[in-house]
Design a protein around this motif. Sequence first.
Motif, mmCIF file in Angstrom:
data_model
loop_
_atom_site.group_PDB
_atom_site.id
_atom_site.type_symbol
_atom_site.label_atom_id
_atom_site.label_comp_id
_atom_site.label_asym_id
_atom_site.label_seq_id
_atom_site.Cartn_x
_atom_site.Cartn_y
_atom_site.Cartn_z
ATOM 1 N N ARG A 170 1.495 25.047 1.201
ATOM 2 C CA ARG A 170 0.208 25.696 0.470
ATOM 3 C C ARG A 170 0.127 25.079 -0.854
ATOM 4 O O ARG A 170 0.987 25.208 -1.661
ATOM 5 N N ASP A 224 -14.922 18.467 0.474
ATOM 6 C CA ASP A 224 -13.927 19.127 -0.428
ATOM 7 C C ASP A 224 -12.848 18.062 -0.746
ATOM 8 O O ASP A 224 -12.231 17.818 0.344
ATOM 9 N N LYS A 231 -11.729 17.303 3.058
ATOM 10 C CA LYS A 231 -12.257 18.130 4.422
ATOM 11 C C LYS A 231 -13.661 17.989 4.379
ATOM 12 O O LYS A 231 -14.419 18.491 3.318
ATOM 13 N N MET A 286 -5.499 17.313 4.534
ATOM 14 C CA MET A 286 -6.192 18.591 4.065
ATOM 15 C C MET A 286 -6.195 19.632 5.584
ATOM 16 O O MET A 286 -6.735 19.141 6.290
ATOM 17 N N GLU A 339 -6.668 24.103 6.572
ATOM 18 C CA GLU A 339 -7.644 24.865 6.373
ATOM 19 C C GLU A 339 -7.926 25.512 4.979
ATOM 20 O O GLU A 339 -6.853 25.500 4.119
ATOM 21 N N GLU A 340 -8.850 25.987 4.383
ATOM 22 C CA GLU A 340 -9.116 26.343 3.168
ATOM 23 C C GLU A 340 -8.535 27.960 3.081
ATOM 24 O O GLU A 340 -8.783 28.751 4.211
ATOM 25 N N TRP A 371 -5.502 25.353 -0.437
ATOM 26 C CA TRP A 371 -5.482 24.792 0.778
ATOM 27 C C TRP A 371 -4.071 24.651 1.720
ATOM 28 O O TRP A 371 -3.035 24.472 0.853
#
Length: 663
Positions: A525, A555, A576, A603, A605-606, A612
């Motif tokens: 993370r 992003d 992403k 990347m 998931e947010e 991220w």
Amino acid sequence: MLIKMIPEIGHFALVIALLLAIVQGTMPLVGAATRRPLWMAFARPMAAGQFLFVAIAYACLTASYMLDDFSVANVANNSNSMLPWYYKFSAVWGNHEGSVLLWSLMLAGWGFAASRFSKDLPEDMVSRVLGVMGLVCVGFLLFILATSNPFERLLPNMPSDGADLNPLLQDFGLIIHPPMLYMGYVGFSVVFAFAIAALLGGRLDAAWTRWARPWTNLAWAFLTVGIALGSWWAYYELGWGGWWFWDPVENASLLPWLTGTALMHSLAVTEKRGSFKSWTVLLAITTFSLSLLGTFLVRSGVLTSVHAFANDPSRGFFILMLLTVTVGVSLLIFALRAPRVSHTVGFNWVSRDALLLINNILLVIITVTVLLGTVYPLLLDALGFGKISVGPPYFNALFVPLTVLMCVFMGLGPGARWKSMSARDLGRRVALSGVAALVLGAVLPLIFAEQWNLWVAIGLITALWIVLPMFRDLFDKTRNASSFGAGLKKLSLAYWGMQLGHLGVAVTIVGVAVVSHYNVERSVRMGPGDSVQVAGYEFTMTNLQARRGPNFLADTATIEVSRLGSERSFEMRPEKRLYIARGMPMTQVALRPGFFRDLYVAMGEELDGDDWAMRIQYKPFVRWLWLGALLMGAGGILAIADRRYRRRKTAEAPAPAAQEAHA
């Protein structure tokens, strides 16, 4: 007005191409059977005309994409006005209808090339070859016109804009991967046609293999590079960092490659020694049949894959019937002509002939293993016995040891002589190479990583066992020359092509062994200011920003990377993306490639805040996978350039000495 009629022009061109293919597939064959020169003379102009009109049809579909003609269903479903022009160009084959049209264009192109570069072949042989290829073209053109018309209109209810190309296919790799792969698939139709023509004419001598070998090498080289490009695309585009997943469609491309490899070696033995005639013909039939099987798997709807194009059972049934007819008629012709392919050329079990036969048998066993793992679950499901999954554990458990065993015999090849030699002499010639491979292969893993790994050691030993006997063979071939340079000049391009191809196999094995067992992966993370250490590198997220592309929103994370203990750093920018027309998210991987390692950041998931999920990988020697494939492809191309394939040939000319052409 003419622009609006482009799709109709393309459709009409396909109809004319079908009519020409019917003439090409009938009159030359009948003419060769009845010895009518006028009928045989139809072969070359019909092949040229068919290629011309399929090319016109393909150009019309391409123009429809470039002009954003959304009245054409194919364009409306696979393009968008915001799509960059180069992706519009590749979108032509990024769907079922367009890909089959590209396949047919290449099939017609191979037929035209065969007609163009066969002026020195006997007229009856050319007629049979082009006639067989014409019949194959008839099948595919009928398939397009009956079930897969790329020019179908949506009038009068045409959309104002298109649905866009699948974001997975909006990549440079997909601009070059399918054409390369199809060139390999379709290229095997030429050697298939040569084999059937030789059976029909009763000319299963060294001459037909000499004519067929360059076409086989070229198709195999295209297929090798095409498979490598597909692996490379999956590696950096899908976001998981793998290079092969034993996906059914991946397997579909591997199957004809395996039998095509066996076919190349079998052709070499048939040309030089006059043996393996039955093997060669059956491998030619099998290789092209497996190419058709791959087409069936991708377009029948019987499997789900990121590579699959269609889910229409009627299309799958048509291709299945085409496959059944091709295989059935070919095997029937072979059975009827079987007495003509018998031979009396003998060899001992300690000889290069025997080693090539063993390797061919192993390649066929590997092919059957992969085929069963791919098709067995589909058969169970079709028969109502439930769904099962056959994944990497099955393939790795069988494919890897069989490949290692094959490489053992492959390493013995350069030290073996044709026809006969003593086991003691063979052992003496390869003993030093074997000892060196064992010692170096056992020690080198300690250089790559602090932890010694048995499977890496086996991989390195196998690769060295392939390479080191090649140096001994090179020494033996040059030691009697006046100088080393003079000895090298006497070696044929076919010999250097073989050496380069085998070197490519060794390089690929090294890449597979090292990256499979020394790969380092961490899922972390990260937000702006966060750092993580992976495999001796420090990754720090310094920035996170949004940007807009031509047809997507993204992003973008800026990751500063430095090696521990070093002040130098560089940046990596994974993204992403959200593609606007389809609303489909995609991962754009950041890569820092290197000859000995790749750094890989994707990347996920947010998360909450600006954090991220990130996947960071250290992948040693992964580039060697594709370098080895490129070396193999280059070896196949180099062998084609050999002077004995460039000089004029006649039916009566004896097979040239192959200068130990293939191991």
